[in-house]
Design a protein around this motif. Structure first.
Motif, PDB file in Angstrom:
ATOM      1  N   SER A 111       0.844  -1.196   0.000  1.00 20.08           N
ATOM      2  CA  SER A 111       0.000   0.000   0.000  1.00 20.08           C
ATOM      3  C   SER A 111       0.881   1.249   0.000  1.00 20.08           C
ATOM      4  CB  SER A 111      -0.911   0.007   1.230  1.00 20.08           C
ATOM      5  OG  SER A 111      -0.139   0.241   2.395  1.00 20.08           O
ATOM      6  N   PHE A 112       0.264   2.388  -0.353  1.00 18.57           N
ATOM      7  CA  PHE A 112       1.012   3.644  -0.344  1.00 18.57           C
ATOM      8  C   PHE A 112       1.512   3.958   1.060  1.00 18.57           C
ATOM      9  CE2 PHE A 112      -1.741   4.359  -4.135  1.00 18.57           C
ATOM     10  CZ  PHE A 112      -0.717   4.470  -5.060  1.00 18.57           C
ATOM     11  N   GLU A 113       0.666   3.674   2.070  1.00 17.19           N
ATOM     12  CA  GLU A 113       1.064   3.994   3.443  1.00 17.19           C
ATOM     13  C   GLU A 113       2.278   3.148   3.862  1.00 17.19           C
ATOM     14  OE1 GLU A 113      -2.719   3.354   5.147  1.00 17.19           O
ATOM     15  OE2 GLU A 113      -3.364   5.433   4.827  1.00 17.19           O
ATOM     16  N   GLU A 114       2.244   1.867   3.508  1.00 16.63           N
ATOM     17  CA  GLU A 114       3.403   1.015   3.832  1.00 16.63           C
ATOM     18  C   GLU A 114       4.660   1.551   3.138  1.00 16.63           C
ATOM     19  OE1 GLU A 114       2.358  -3.478   4.012  1.00 16.63           O
ATOM     20  OE2 GLU A 114       0.904  -2.536   2.658  1.00 16.63           O
ATOM     21  N   ALA A 115       4.492   1.913   1.865  1.00 17.31           N
ATOM     22  CA  ALA A 115       5.650   2.386   1.085  1.00 17.31           C
ATOM     23  C   ALA A 115       6.228   3.675   1.664  1.00 17.31           C
ATOM     24  CB  ALA A 115       5.244   2.592  -0.375  1.00 17.31           C
ATOM     25  N   ALA A 116       5.343   4.527   2.211  1.00 15.09           N
ATOM     26  CA  ALA A 116       5.803   5.827   2.724  1.00 15.09           C
ATOM     27  C   ALA A 116       6.741   5.664   3.916  1.00 15.09           C
ATOM     28  CB  ALA A 116       4.606   6.693   3.105  1.00 15.09           C
ATOM     29  N   LEU A 117       6.841   4.450   4.433  1.00  8.66           N
ATOM     30  CA  LEU A 117       7.719   4.209   5.586  1.00  8.66           C
ATOM     31  C   LEU A 117       9.198   4.095   5.175  1.00  8.66           C
ATOM     32  CD1 LEU A 117       6.881   3.841   8.585  1.00  8.66           C
ATOM     33  CD2 LEU A 117       7.264   1.396   8.291  1.00  8.66           C
ATOM     34  N   ILE A 118       9.488   4.117   3.876  1.00  9.65           N
ATOM     35  CA  ILE A 118      10.892   3.891   3.472  1.00  9.65           C
ATOM     36  C   ILE A 118      11.850   4.940   4.016  1.00  9.65           C
ATOM     37  CG2 ILE A 118      10.404   2.587   1.332  1.00  9.65           C
ATOM     38  CD1 ILE A 118      11.364   5.208  -0.149  1.00  9.65           C
ATOM     39  N   ASP A 119      11.379   6.174   4.195  1.00 14.19           N
ATOM     40  CA  ASP A 119      12.322   7.200   4.665  1.00 14.19           C
ATOM     41  C   ASP A 119      12.792   6.909   6.098  1.00 14.19           C
ATOM     42  OD1 ASP A 119      13.798   9.705   4.876  1.00 14.19           O
ATOM     43  OD2 ASP A 119      12.104  10.389   6.057  1.00 14.19           O
ATOM     44  N   PRO A 120      11.877   6.786   7.073  1.00 11.45           N
ATOM     45  CA  PRO A 120      12.365   6.441   8.423  1.00 11.45           C
ATOM     46  C   PRO A 120      13.062   5.081   8.464  1.00 11.45           C
ATOM     47  CG  PRO A 120       9.945   6.443   8.369  1.00 11.45           C
ATOM     48  CD  PRO A 120      10.411   7.033   7.080  1.00 11.45           C
ATOM     49  N   ALA A 121      12.604   4.135   7.646  1.00 16.62           N
ATOM     50  CA  ALA A 121      13.243   2.806   7.649  1.00 16.62           C
ATOM     51  C   ALA A 121      14.673   2.894   7.119  1.00 16.62           C
ATOM     52  CB  ALA A 121      12.420   1.822   6.816  1.00 16.62           C
ATOM     53  N   SER A 122      14.904   3.780   6.139  1.00 18.43           N
ATOM     54  CA  SER A 122      16.267   3.920   5.604  1.00 18.43           C
ATOM     55  C   SER A 122      17.212   4.470   6.670  1.00 18.43           C
ATOM     56  CB  SER A 122      16.273   4.819   4.367  1.00 18.43           C
ATOM     57  OG  SER A 122      16.104   6.182   4.728  1.00 18.43           O
ATOM     58  N   CYS A 123      16.674   5.305   7.561  1.00 17.32           N
ATOM     59  CA  CYS A 123      17.491   5.844   8.666  1.00 17.32           C
ATOM     60  C   CYS A 123      17.916   4.705   9.597  1.00 17.32           C
ATOM     61  CB  CYS A 123      16.718   6.873   9.464  1.00 17.32           C
ATOM     62  SG  CYS A 123      16.167   8.287   8.496  1.00 17.32           S
ATOM     63  N   ALA A 124      17.007   3.758   9.840  1.00 12.45           N
ATOM     64  CA  ALA A 124      17.332   2.623  10.708  1.00 12.45           C
ATOM     65  C   ALA A 124      18.349   1.700  10.029  1.00 12.45           C
ATOM     66  CB  ALA A 124      16.058   1.853  11.072  1.00 12.45           C
ATOM     67  N   ILE A 125      18.229   1.541   8.722  1.00  3.95           N
ATOM     68  CA  ILE A 125      19.197   0.707   7.991  1.00  3.95           C
ATOM     69  C   ILE A 125      20.581   1.358   8.050  1.00  3.95           C
ATOM     70  CG2 ILE A 125      19.835  -0.164   5.691  1.00  3.95           C
ATOM     71  CD1 ILE A 125      16.762  -0.418   5.153  1.00  3.95           C
ATOM     72  N   ASN A 126      20.618   2.675   7.841  1.00  2.00           N
ATOM     73  CA  ASN A 126      21.893   3.396   7.952  1.00  2.00           C
ATOM     74  C   ASN A 126      22.476   3.214   9.355  1.00  2.00           C
ATOM     75  OD1 ASN A 126      23.917   5.150   6.922  1.00  2.00           O
ATOM     76  ND2 ASN A 126      22.953   6.898   7.928  1.00  2.00           N
ATOM     77  N   ALA A 127      21.609   3.292  10.376  1.00  4.59           N
ATOM     78  CA  ALA A 127      22.056   3.144  11.771  1.00  4.59           C
ATOM     79  C   ALA A 127      22.643   1.758  12.014  1.00  4.59           C
ATOM     80  CB  ALA A 127      20.886   3.389  12.727  1.00  4.59           C
ATOM     81  N   CYS A 128      21.963   0.724  11.545  1.00  4.27           N
ATOM     82  CA  CYS A 128      22.427  -0.647  11.812  1.00  4.27           C
ATOM     83  C   CYS A 128      23.694  -0.955  11.011  1.00  4.27           C
ATOM     84  CB  CYS A 128      21.321  -1.657  11.514  1.00  4.27           C
ATOM     85  SG  CYS A 128      19.989  -1.558  12.725  1.00  4.27           S
ATOM     86  N   GLU A 129      23.788  -0.410   9.805  1.00  2.00           N
ATOM     87  CA  GLU A 129      25.014  -0.620   9.023  1.00  2.00           C
ATOM     88  C   GLU A 129      26.207   0.026   9.726  1.00  2.00           C
ATOM     89  OE1 GLU A 129      23.157  -0.855   4.470  1.00  2.00           O
ATOM     90  OE2 GLU A 129      24.517   0.769   4.979  1.00  2.00           O
ATOM     91  N   LEU A 130      26.050   1.306  10.100  1.00  2.00           N
ATOM     92  CA  LEU A 130      27.191   2.014  10.685  1.00  2.00           C
ATOM     93  C   LEU A 130      27.470   1.582  12.124  1.00  2.00           C
ATOM     94  CD1 LEU A 130      26.774   5.584   9.141  1.00  2.00           C
ATOM     95  CD2 LEU A 130      28.292   3.750   8.429  1.00  2.00           C
ATOM     96  N   SER A 131      26.470   1.005  12.801  1.00  2.00           N
ATOM     97  CA  SER A 131      26.704   0.454  14.148  1.00  2.00           C
ATOM     98  C   SER A 131      27.216  -0.980  14.061  1.00  2.00           C
ATOM     99  CB  SER A 131      25.424   0.463  14.987  1.00  2.00           C
ATOM    100  OG  SER A 131      24.723   1.651  14.877  1.00  2.00           O
ATOM    101  N   ARG A 132      27.357  -1.464  12.861  1.00  2.00           N
ATOM    102  CA  ARG A 132      27.900  -2.805  12.597  1.00  2.00           C
ATOM    103  C   ARG A 132      27.142  -3.909  13.332  1.00  2.00           C
ATOM    104  NH1 ARG A 132      34.155  -1.523  13.468  1.00  2.00           N
ATOM    105  NH2 ARG A 132      33.292  -0.547  15.316  1.00  2.00           N
ATOM    106  N   VAL A 133      25.824  -3.857  13.289  1.00  2.00           N
ATOM    107  CA  VAL A 133      25.008  -4.933  13.866  1.00  2.00           C
ATOM    108  C   VAL A 133      25.257  -6.189  13.043  1.00  2.00           C
ATOM    109  CG1 VAL A 133      22.675  -5.748  14.347  1.00  2.00           C
ATOM    110  CG2 VAL A 133      23.215  -3.309  14.619  1.00  2.00           C
ATOM    111  N   LYS A 134      25.573  -7.298  13.736  1.00  2.00           N
ATOM    112  CA  LYS A 134      25.864  -8.517  12.982  1.00  2.00           C
ATOM    113  C   LYS A 134      25.252  -9.750  13.645  1.00  2.00           C
ATOM    114  CE  LYS A 134      30.341  -8.887  15.206  1.00  2.00           C
ATOM    115  NZ  LYS A 134      29.923  -7.944  16.262  1.00  2.00           N
ATOM    116  N   VAL A 135      25.353 -10.860  12.932  1.00  2.00           N
ATOM    117  CA  VAL A 135      24.758 -12.115  13.391  1.00  2.00           C
ATOM    118  C   VAL A 135      25.217 -12.435  14.807  1.00  2.00           C
ATOM    119  CG1 VAL A 135      24.695 -14.617  12.975  1.00  2.00           C
ATOM    120  CG2 VAL A 135      24.596 -13.017  11.054  1.00  2.00           C
ATOM    121  N   GLY A 136      24.246 -12.748  15.683  1.00  2.00           N
ATOM    122  CA  GLY A 136      24.579 -13.168  17.038  1.00  2.00           C
ATOM    123  C   GLY A 136      24.654 -12.048  18.055  1.00  2.00           C
ATOM    124  N   ASP A 137      24.547 -10.808  17.614  1.00  2.00           N
ATOM    125  CA  ASP A 137      24.700  -9.666  18.527  1.00  2.00           C
ATOM    126  C   ASP A 137      23.548  -9.527  19.522  1.00  2.00           C
ATOM    127  OD1 ASP A 137      27.108  -8.810  17.577  1.00  2.00           O
ATOM    128  OD2 ASP A 137      26.357  -7.013  16.562  1.00  2.00           O
TER     129      ASP A 137
END
Ligand code: ZN
Ligand code: ZN
Length: 348
Positions: A141-167
């Motif tokens: 849905s459009f509403e689900e899709a509109a979540l990409i902006d805040p979700a991209s911030c969380a992806i950036n956060a997890c990438e740069l915080s180096r979240v990995k398997v088992g953490d």
């Protein structure tokens, strides 16, 4: 068209304004939905130096392409799309290093130019060229899709915080950003996720994220509980997804040796200083980082994660209102009623 125009601090007007015209290489998107973000609340409450008024805010938007400007290939009228709102210049020092969120000429739709709290929005040629206009599959849905902006911030956060398997990951703050960080951490392989939130109803509301442990400082000592949950070692990653200096200070206490602390939430302008025991960082060899925003690539990954159910986007949709209810919507967002408030410009 109808638009919610920010004319001054704490002053919105529902106005009839001319329809935007597509520039060469740009597009017009008919806005089906646009979510209210913390930035919109801030802009309304305190103003925002980057935003020149009058302005139509709104950057978490999705809709259908209404008009395609001259010379565009790869998009068509009627196409369902979501827009990655941060338009990188693509040529500056940081863009060339792949650091879009640090772009020196970053243009944000709904901040630097008119955004999605209107029936139509103009998407400039640069945004199209940079891949900011992303097709949305029929089953999202459009509403689900509109979540990409805040979700991209969380992806950036997890990438740069180096979240990995088992953490073991601690997320402090169970607002939309905190909940997204829980879901993205899980997708990155986190074994145990501890979600911390003061307000008990808000903590309860976050249970859809399937964190492993829910902790409120109203009920117990948060640092002590995290140490118990980690056999006295502390968490591999602590993401502070709230604007609290106290939470930032605690994060440094509850992180494991060589762990990562991410100051994800900005602090209020008038209280940006915190008190840190620097020896904690020294002896634990702590990595302290901050992240903000997300790139176009991360927006696309976010849409994939929504499509695959790793991010349960429907759970974030708390309320839908029309353009005339704009001030009420801001108020609901400010009072943290629900997770995400959506403005659907064709409602009512
Ligand atoms: Zn936002
Ligand atoms: Zn740039």
């Amino acid at each position: 068209m109808k638009a919610a125009v920010l004319t001054g601090v704490q002053n919105f007007e529902l106005r009839e304004v001319p329809n935007p015209q597509p520039p060469g290489g740009g597009l017009i998107v008919k806005v089906e939905t646009c979510a209210i973000c913390g930035t919109d609340v801030k802009m309304y409450r305190f103003g925002y130096s980057a935003a020149k008024l009058p302005l139509i805010p709104g950057h978490e938007l999705a809709g259908t392409i209404a008009r395609v400007g001259e010379g565009i290939q790869g998009h068509r009228e009627g196409e369902r799309v979501v827009v990655a709102p941060n338009i990188p210049c693509g040529t500056c020092f940081y863009c060339q290093r792949g650091m879009q969120t640090s772009c020196e000429k970053l243009q944000t739709i709904g901040v630097h130019r008119d955004g999605g709290f209107a029936q139509y929005v103009m998407i400039p040629a640069l945004a199209v060229r940079q891949g900011c206009v992303i097709p949305v599959p029929e089953d999202i849905s459009f509403e689900e899709a509109a979540l990409i902006d805040p979700a991209s911030c969380a992806i950036n956060a997890c990438e740069l915080s180096r979240v990995k398997v088992g953490d073991v990951v601690v997320v402090i703050g169970a607002g939309p950003a905190g909940c997204l960080n829980v879901e993205v951490s899980r997708a990155f392989g986190a074994q145990k996720i501890i979600l911390v939130q003061r307000s008990l109803p808000r903590l309860k509301q976050a249970e859809f994220t399937r964190a492993d442990v829910y902790v409120s400082p109203l009920r117990e000592d948060v640092v002590k509980r995290v140490m118990q949950e980690t056999g006295g070692k502390g968490a591999d990653v602590v993401i502070v997804a709230c604007g609290s200096g106290e939470a930032q200070e605690q994060a440094l206490e509850m992180v494991a040796k060589r762990g990562n602390v991410n100051l994800f939430g900005g602090l209020p302008k008038n209280s940006t200083f915190i008190k840190v025991n620097s020896n904690l960082i020294h002896y634990k060899e702590t990595f302290v980082i901050g992240t903000h925003g997300g790139s176009t690539r991360q927006c696309k990954t976010a849409l994939d994660m929504i499509a695959s159910g790793k991010i349960k986007a429907k759970e974030y949709v708390s309320c839908r209102l029309g353009l005339p209810d704009f001030s009420q919507a801001i108020k609901l967002a400010e009072e943290r009623k629900g997770l995400k408030i959506f403005i659907n410009p064709y409602e009512r």
